[in-house]
Enzyme design. Sequence first.
Site, PDB file in Angstrom:
ATOM      1  CB  SER A  59      -0.940   0.023   1.210  1.00  0.00           C
ATOM      2  OG  SER A  59      -0.221  -0.105   2.425  1.00  0.00           O
ATOM      3  CG  ASP A 333      -4.150   5.253   7.334  1.00  0.00           C
ATOM      4  OD1 ASP A 333      -2.990   4.993   7.712  1.00  0.00           O
ATOM      5  OD2 ASP A 333      -4.615   4.811   6.264  1.00  0.00           O
ATOM      6  CG  HIS A 336      -1.102   3.657   4.914  1.00  0.00           C
ATOM      7  ND1 HIS A 336      -2.318   3.136   5.293  1.00  0.00           N
ATOM      8  CD2 HIS A 336      -0.456   2.681   4.234  1.00  0.00           C
ATOM      9  CE1 HIS A 336      -2.419   1.894   4.848  1.00  0.00           C
ATOM     10  NE2 HIS A 336      -1.302   1.587   4.207  1.00  0.00           N
TER      11      HIS A 336
END
Length: 358
Positions: A59, A333, A336
């Site tokens: 990600s 978040d 991340h």
Amino acid sequence: MKKRSKMKCFLGNESISYSKLINIVVYYIVMASYLHIHGHAKINPEEKQVPALIVFGDSIVDPGNNNYLATIGKANFLPYGRDFPGGIPTGRYSNGKVPSDFFDLQISDLLTGVSFASGVSGYDPSSAKLENVLSLEDQLKLFKGYINKLETTVGENTTSTIISQSLYLVCTGSNDITNSFFGSPITRLQYDISTYTDLMVNWASSFVQELYALGARRIGVINAPPCGCLPSQRLLHGGLLRACAEEENKASILFNNKLSFQLASLNQKLAKSRIVYLDIYKPFLNLINNPSQSGFEVVDRGCCGTGNIEVSVLCTKLDPGTCQDASKYIFWDSFHPTETTYRLIVHEVLQKSLGDFF
């Protein structure tokens, strides 16, 4: 004027067939690479020009591939992307850009890029399997399809030049440490952390060697971040004070030391290779330990919601707790970083290691 990101996700639009999609991707790469190869007699190390940046991983470098997979591991909705040009939630796991967007090498505008990365994946095949996302093996299969299309379009010789002169970025491992090991009692019954990090390095080494066998020569491998300092891991394993989880940081360091040694060995073993170990652990931890030096105010929680547990579908535009200015936060978040954090880390990494590719 802001420089427009050239990094493309690979999977594209749901309504486009695989065959048509890969033709489109190959067209962009071929055109940029052809102009580069024929418009410049050779790669100039001082200008650091390469035909393409090709990315694999999780990600951290997924520009939106998971949008087109049947998985809950997505980020194609607000508030993700709110600070991206146009305020568009592209599927990047951030408020804006991610590292692959900044990894432009300060080179010619002819550079193009494509990312095969898929959020929640890892070196451990089980990391991707649990969330129904693209494993590294899946990403490699897509890359092989891309090579075949290149050969059909421009022939074997030009394809060989494009593949060998492009730059490859591999960024994964944090999901393995946080989720597949520390988040899995079953895995921890099977392995201790020393054995598991050995497995991670073996998987990483095999992947790099497979890229090399396909013609890749300039391969950058990003190490693991201080996983214990991620907000979610502070909550789960950091105690009442939500300190950085010491055992997870030790696991990152253990993996990184082994990875660095293995990549150095591969550099000696694989002829004409430029396999570069890219250290983000130290600059990342430095930001966390000295936030005010870079203008940060919040280090132990993310901007989205409470910042402790929100990630992917748990991070929504309906949460009233989401911060107004993400640039003051190291994390977007619970897992991340923010665009600002990514930009600072990538800049430091390139300043230190860019020359090693040439």
